[in-house]
Design a protein around this motif. Structure first.
Motif, mmCIF file in Angstrom:
data_model
loop_
_atom_site.group_PDB
_atom_site.id
_atom_site.type_symbol
_atom_site.label_atom_id
_atom_site.label_comp_id
_atom_site.label_asym_id
_atom_site.label_seq_id
_atom_site.Cartn_x
_atom_site.Cartn_y
_atom_site.Cartn_z
ATOM 1 N N TYR A 179 0.850 -1.189 0.000
ATOM 2 C CA TYR A 179 0.000 0.000 0.000
ATOM 3 C C TYR A 179 0.887 1.241 0.000
ATOM 4 O O TYR A 179 1.978 1.247 0.580
ATOM 5 C CB TYR A 179 -0.900 0.027 1.235
ATOM 6 C CG TYR A 179 -2.101 -0.868 1.146
ATOM 7 C CD1 TYR A 179 -3.259 -0.460 0.490
ATOM 8 C CD2 TYR A 179 -2.079 -2.128 1.731
ATOM 9 C CE1 TYR A 179 -4.359 -1.288 0.409
ATOM 10 C CE2 TYR A 179 -3.178 -2.969 1.664
ATOM 11 C CZ TYR A 179 -4.317 -2.546 0.998
ATOM 12 O OH TYR A 179 -5.412 -3.358 0.913
ATOM 13 N N LEU A 180 0.401 2.278 -0.659
ATOM 14 C CA LEU A 180 1.080 3.566 -0.625
ATOM 15 C C LEU A 180 0.511 4.407 0.521
ATOM 16 O O LEU A 180 -0.673 4.308 0.849
ATOM 17 C CB LEU A 180 0.899 4.318 -1.945
ATOM 18 C CG LEU A 180 1.575 3.716 -3.178
ATOM 19 C CD1 LEU A 180 1.309 4.593 -4.395
ATOM 20 C CD2 LEU A 180 3.071 3.566 -2.962
ATOM 21 N N GLY A 181 1.383 5.241 1.091
ATOM 22 C CA GLY A 181 0.927 6.193 2.100
ATOM 23 C C GLY A 181 0.747 5.623 3.480
ATOM 24 O O GLY A 181 0.157 6.281 4.348
ATOM 25 N N GLN A 182 1.242 4.405 3.726
ATOM 26 C CA GLN A 182 1.093 3.808 5.051
ATOM 27 C C GLN A 182 2.442 3.573 5.729
ATOM 28 O O GLN A 182 2.516 2.873 6.741
ATOM 29 C CB GLN A 182 0.317 2.490 4.946
ATOM 30 C CG GLN A 182 -1.112 2.669 4.478
ATOM 31 C CD GLN A 182 -1.929 1.389 4.574
ATOM 32 O OE1 GLN A 182 -1.436 0.354 5.026
ATOM 33 N NE2 GLN A 182 -3.178 1.456 4.170
ATOM 34 N N GLY A 183 3.503 4.143 5.164
ATOM 35 C CA GLY A 183 4.808 4.025 5.793
ATOM 36 C C GLY A 183 5.473 2.687 5.618
ATOM 37 O O GLY A 183 6.431 2.375 6.347
ATOM 38 N N ASP A 184 5.012 1.878 4.666
ATOM 39 C CA ASP A 184 5.616 0.563 4.456
ATOM 40 C C ASP A 184 6.870 0.632 3.600
ATOM 41 O O ASP A 184 7.599 -0.358 3.490
ATOM 42 C CB ASP A 184 4.599 -0.374 3.790
ATOM 43 C CG ASP A 184 3.391 -0.629 4.674
ATOM 44 O OD1 ASP A 184 3.555 -0.554 5.907
ATOM 45 O OD2 ASP A 184 2.299 -0.893 4.136
ATOM 46 N N LEU A 185 7.121 1.770 2.951
ATOM 47 C CA LEU A 185 8.272 1.940 2.075
ATOM 48 C C LEU A 185 9.150 3.059 2.607
ATOM 49 O O LEU A 185 8.712 3.897 3.403
ATOM 50 C CB LEU A 185 7.819 2.287 0.652
ATOM 51 C CG LEU A 185 6.979 1.244 -0.092
ATOM 52 C CD1 LEU A 185 6.424 1.847 -1.368
ATOM 53 C CD2 LEU A 185 7.816 0.011 -0.405
ATOM 54 N N ILE A 186 10.407 3.092 2.130
ATOM 55 C CA ILE A 186 11.242 4.249 2.448
ATOM 56 C C ILE A 186 10.585 5.488 1.839
ATOM 57 O O ILE A 186 9.890 5.414 0.826
ATOM 58 C CB ILE A 186 12.676 4.074 1.915
ATOM 59 C CG1 ILE A 186 12.678 3.840 0.402
ATOM 60 C CG2 ILE A 186 13.394 2.950 2.645
ATOM 61 C CD1 ILE A 186 14.060 3.791 -0.211
ATOM 62 N N GLU A 187 10.820 6.613 2.457
ATOM 63 C CA GLU A 187 10.114 7.836 2.088
ATOM 64 C C GLU A 187 10.330 8.219 0.630
ATOM 65 O O GLU A 187 9.404 8.637 -0.064
ATOM 66 C CB GLU A 187 10.564 8.976 3.004
ATOM 67 C CG GLU A 187 9.775 10.266 2.833
ATOM 68 C CD GLU A 187 10.202 11.339 3.811
ATOM 69 O OE1 GLU A 187 9.838 12.517 3.612
ATOM 70 O OE2 GLU A 187 10.911 11.000 4.800
ATOM 71 N N GLY A 188 11.546 8.035 0.149
ATOM 72 C CA GLY A 188 11.827 8.412 -1.236
ATOM 73 C C GLY A 188 11.107 7.547 -2.250
ATOM 74 O O GLY A 188 10.651 8.035 -3.288
ATOM 75 N N MET A 189 10.961 6.246 -1.964
ATOM 76 C CA MET A 189 10.228 5.370 -2.887
ATOM 77 C C MET A 189 8.741 5.674 -2.860
ATOM 78 O O MET A 189 8.072 5.629 -3.903
ATOM 79 C CB MET A 189 10.479 3.907 -2.525
ATOM 80 C CG MET A 189 9.794 2.925 -3.477
ATOM 81 S SD MET A 189 10.303 3.140 -5.192
ATOM 82 C CE MET A 189 11.721 2.069 -5.229
ATOM 83 N N GLU A 190 8.198 5.981 -1.710
ATOM 84 C CA GLU A 190 6.788 6.397 -1.629
ATOM 85 C C GLU A 190 6.546 7.556 -2.579
ATOM 86 O O GLU A 190 5.590 7.567 -3.364
ATOM 87 C CB GLU A 190 6.452 6.827 -0.196
ATOM 88 C CG GLU A 190 6.332 5.703 0.798
ATOM 89 C CD GLU A 190 4.902 5.216 0.962
ATOM 90 O OE1 GLU A 190 4.045 5.595 0.139
ATOM 91 O OE2 GLU A 190 4.651 4.456 1.914
ATOM 92 N N GLU A 191 7.427 8.552 -2.520
ATOM 93 C CA GLU A 191 7.267 9.729 -3.377
ATOM 94 C C GLU A 191 7.454 9.368 -4.841
ATOM 95 O O GLU A 191 6.734 9.867 -5.713
ATOM 96 C CB GLU A 191 8.283 10.792 -2.962
ATOM 97 C CG GLU A 191 8.184 12.088 -3.739
ATOM 98 C CD GLU A 191 9.189 13.119 -3.261
ATOM 99 O OE1 GLU A 191 9.491 14.054 -4.028
ATOM 100 O OE2 GLU A 191 9.676 12.987 -2.105
ATOM 101 N N GLY A 192 8.397 8.484 -5.127
ATOM 102 C CA GLY A 192 8.684 8.134 -6.512
ATOM 103 C C GLY A 192 7.590 7.345 -7.192
ATOM 104 O O GLY A 192 7.456 7.383 -8.420
ATOM 105 N N LEU A 193 6.773 6.620 -6.437
ATOM 106 C CA LEU A 193 5.709 5.793 -7.018
ATOM 107 C C LEU A 193 4.420 6.569 -7.247
ATOM 108 O O LEU A 193 3.567 6.140 -8.051
ATOM 109 C CB LEU A 193 5.428 4.598 -6.119
ATOM 110 C CG LEU A 193 6.545 3.555 -5.988
ATOM 111 C CD1 LEU A 193 6.172 2.513 -4.938
ATOM 112 C CD2 LEU A 193 6.827 2.890 -7.329
ATOM 113 N N LEU A 194 4.237 7.676 -6.555
ATOM 114 C CA LEU A 194 2.996 8.439 -6.697
ATOM 115 C C LEU A 194 2.867 8.977 -8.120
ATOM 116 O O LEU A 194 3.835 9.456 -8.714
ATOM 117 C CB LEU A 194 2.958 9.587 -5.693
ATOM 118 C CG LEU A 194 2.832 9.204 -4.213
ATOM 119 C CD1 LEU A 194 2.947 10.442 -3.334
ATOM 120 C CD2 LEU A 194 1.516 8.482 -3.956
ATOM 121 N N GLY A 195 1.668 8.887 -8.647
ATOM 122 C CA GLY A 195 1.394 9.417 -9.977
ATOM 123 C C GLY A 195 1.735 8.477 -11.105
ATOM 124 O O GLY A 195 1.556 8.830 -12.279
#
Length: 554
Positions: A179-195
C-alpha cells in the motif's frame, strides 16, 4: 597539490540505473555529468596508500564518508576532491603545507611529507537534494495514476550510484506489493511511485536521508547511500474500486439484455493491466458457459455479465477484491491482481424462454396455413446468434421437407414452421431447451441458441396420424357403386387407384402427403381386400364398414 586522473571520465555520471538485465558489478554507462560539488557530502570515497592503489584492492579497504568544503579534510585533499564524478578515480598529491606540514602526524606521517591519495568516488549528495524522478515511458492510455492509499504491484532494479545492484524483484520473479501512504516503504520510494500509471517506467533517485540513511540496510546497502531504482508499475488499484466497464460494440438490434438467472455463452481474452495474457476462450475454441448471478464465476464477472445484449463486446476491469483477491490462482494469476477481460457475448437464454418468431415477409393472399400433419417443403439457414452459419438447405439440391407433428425436426423448428403461408419468410430464435439442449449436436455447440431463417416453399394439407386417406367432404353414398367405375361389381387395384386419385384431384378426399402415393393406395387397397383375391367387392366394403374402426382410410 598535484591531481592525476587515473581514469579520466569525459562524461561523468551523478546518477546511474541498471536495466532489467543488469547484474551486480556490471560496468556502468557514463551519461553526462551535469554537476560537481564544491560543498556537499561525499559518500564512500576510498583512500589508499601507493602500494594498494590497484583497483582490485579497493573492495578490501573501508570506504570513508566526509563533507567537502567543511574544513573536516586536509585542505589539499579538499581541493583535490572538488569536481569529481561518481566512479571517477584520481591520484591526488598533497604538498606538506596543504597537509600535516612540518609537524607530521605521529609515527605514521613524518614532518614535511608529501601525501599521495588514490581516490575512487562512489557517491555524492547534498542535504538539499530531493527525490529525482525521470520518466522513461508513460502509456498514452492512462486510466488512473497511483495515489496514497492505493495498493500497487511493481517490479524494480535497485542499484547504487556506481551501478552496483543491491536488489531486484526480477531476480525473485515476483513483484513487490504494498500500500502507498502507510509508511511501508522508504520515504523516497513512496514519493517516486505516486502518480505512476500501469505500464509506466521511471528512474527514481533517492538521497540517503530519504532512503536508509546512516544505518544502511544489511550488507547490501551501505550507510549514507544514494539509491537508484528503475521501476515498472504492474498494477494499481484501490480497495474502494468497483468494476470499470467500457462498451466496445453494441448490435443495432437488442431485443433484451441479460439478467440474473440467464444462461450465457461468451468468448473472452483475459490479461493483466500491463497487457500480459493469462487466459483466452478463443485459444480453446470454445465459449465459456455459465449461469448469471448464481456465484458460478468470480463476483466481478458475475456483475459484468448482466445487462448485455447478444453480440455485445465490452472491456471489463475487475479489481482483485472482486476477482481472486489475495489467493490468486496458482502460478497463473498472482495475488492482488487486477484483471482485464475483453468479452464477446455469443448468446444467452433463460430456461423459461419461448421460441421467438418474427415474420419478415407474409404474402397478402394466404388461403391456408401450416398445421399438424401437413407436409411442408421449406428453405432455411441455421446460424448461431453471432452469425456463424451452421447449416443451410442451399447446401442440398432441393428444399427440405417435413411433416408437422411427426417429431422429424427439433421442437422449436416445429413451432417456427407452424401457421405459415406458402411464400412466407420468418426469423425464428430457438433457445437450447427447444433445440439440442446442453449436449448440442453434430456441429452445434452445447446450450446454443439457434437462429433459423425460414421460407415456406410448398404446403400439402395432411391427414391425421394413423390414416392414409381422409374425406374432406362427405364420402359418396353408397360408396361401392361410386368406386365401381365400370359397374362390373368388382374393383381391382387399377380401378381403385383411379377412384382415389379422382377424389384427391377434385378435393373431396386427401392422401397422406410426402409419401409414395402409389404405395399408399396399394396399402389402402389391400386393407379392403379381405380375402386377398386382388379385387374388392361390395361385401368387403360393407364388412369393413361394419367392423370396429381400425384407423384406416375408410
Amino acid at each position: 597539490m598535484f591531481v592525476e586522473e587515473i581514469n579520466p571520465l569525459l562524461q561523468c555520471p551523478t546518477w546511474f540505473w541498471a536495466p532489467a538485465t543488469s547484474r551486480p558489478g556490471r560496468t556502468p554507462r557514463n551519461p553526462p555529468c551535469p554537476r560537481t560539488r564544491r560543498l556537499g557530502f561525499l559518500w564512500e570515497w576510498r583512500l589508499f596508500p601507493l602500494d594498494q592503489r590497484h583497483p582490485e584492492n579497493h573492495d578490501r579497504v573501508q570506504a570513508l564518508v566526509s563533507q567537502v568544503g567543511s574544513g573536516r579534510l586536509l585542505s589539499g585533499l579538499d581541493r583535490g576532491l572538488e569536481g569529481m564524478c561518481v566512479n571517477e578515480r584520481r591520484k591526488i598529491s598533497v604538498p606538506p603545507h596543504l597537509a600535516f606540514g612540518t609537524v607530521g602526524a605521529g609515527s605514521v606521517i613524518p614532518p614535511n611529507a608529501v601525501l599521495v591519495y588514490d581516490v575512487l568516488l562512489l557517491d555524492i549528495w547534498n542535504k538539499d537534494d530531493k527525490v529525482q524522478i525521470r520518466t522513461l515511458y508513460r502509456p498514452e492510455d492512462c486510466i488512473r495514476a497511483a495515489v496514497a492509499s492505493d495498493f500497487v504491484r511493481y517490479h524494480y532494479n535497485g542499484t547504487l550510484l556506481t551501478g552496483d545492484m543491491f536488489d531486484s524483484s526480477y531476480l525473485r520473479n515476483a513483484t513487490y506489493d504494498t500500500y502507498l501512504g502507510q509508511g511501508d516503504l522508504i520515504e523516497g520510494m513512496e514519493e517516486g511511485l505516486l502518480g505512476m500509471c500501469v505500464g509506466e517506467r521511471r528512474v527514481v533517485i533517492v538521497p540517503p536521508f530519504l532512503g536508509y540513511g546512516e544505518n544502511g540496510s544489511g550488507s547490501t546497502v551501505p550507510p549514507q547511500a544514494t539509491l537508484v531504482y528503475e521501476v515498472l508499475m504492474v498494477d494499481v488499484f484501490n480497495s474502494k474500486d468497483n468494476l470499470t466497464v467500457t462498451v466496445k460494440e453494441v448490435p443495432e438490434s437488442c431485443s433484451r439484455r441479460s439478467k440474473r438467472g440467464d444462461f450465457i455463452r461468451y468468448h473472452y481474452n483475459g490479461t493483466f493491466q500491463d497487457g500480459t495474457p493469462f487466459d483466452s476462450s478463443y485459444q480453446r475454441n470454445s465459449t465459456y458457459n455459465t449461469y448469471i448471478g448464481k456465484g458460478y464465476v468470480m463476483k466481478g464477472m458475475d456483475q459484468a455479465l448482466q445487462g448485455l445484449c447478444i453480440g455485445e463486446k465490452r472491456r471489463i476491469i475487475i479489481p482483485p477484491h472482486l476477482a481472486y483477491g489475495e489467493s490468486g490462482v496458482g502460478d497463473l494469476i498472482p495475488s492482488w491482481t487486477v484483471l482485464v477481460f475483453h468479452i464477446h457475448v455469443i448468446d444467452f437464454h433463460n430456461p423459461k424462454d419461448p421460441v421467438v418468431i418474427r415474420t419478415t415477409l407474409r404474402p397478402p393472399d394466404c388461403p391456408q396455413t401450416s398445421e399438424a400433419n401437413d407436409w411442408l417443403q421449406y428453405r432455411y439457414n441455421c446460424s448461431l446468434m453471432d452469425g456463424t452459419l451452421l447449416y443451410s438447405s442451399d447446401q442440398f439440391d432441393s428444399p427440405s421437407v417435413t411433416t408437422l407433428g411427426m417429431n422429424a425436426v427439433i421442437s422449436g423448428l416445429e413451432t417456427g414452421l407452424s401457421g405459415m403461408c406458402v411464400g412466407e419468410k420468418r426469423e425464428v430464435v430457438i433457445p437450447p431447451h427447444w433445440a439440442h439442449g446442453e449436449n448440442g449436436a453434430a456441429g452445434v455447440p452445447g446450450s446454443a441458441v439457434l437462429l433459423f431463417q425460414l421460407e415456406l416453399v410448398d404446403l400439402q394439407k395432411g391427414v391425421p396420424d394413423g390414416f392414409m386417406f381422409v374425406w374432406v367432404e362427405d364420402s359418396p353414398e353408397p360408396l361401392f357403386p361410386a368406386m365401381d367405375l365400370n359397374g362390373d361389381k368388382q374393383v381391382p387395384l387399377e380401378e381403385f387407384s383411379d377412384f382415389i386419385e379422382l377424389q384427391s384431384k377434385e378435393g373431396k378426399g386427401r392422401l397422406r402427403p410426402g409419401v409414395d402415393r402409389d404405395a399408399v393406395i396399394k396399402d389402402m387397397f389391400y386393407n379392403q381386400d379381405s380375402n386377398r383375391d386382388h379385387k374388392i367387392t361390395e361385401e368387403e366394403i360393407q364388412l369393413k364398414d361394419d367392423t370396429v374402426p381400425q384407423r384406416d382410410e375408410f
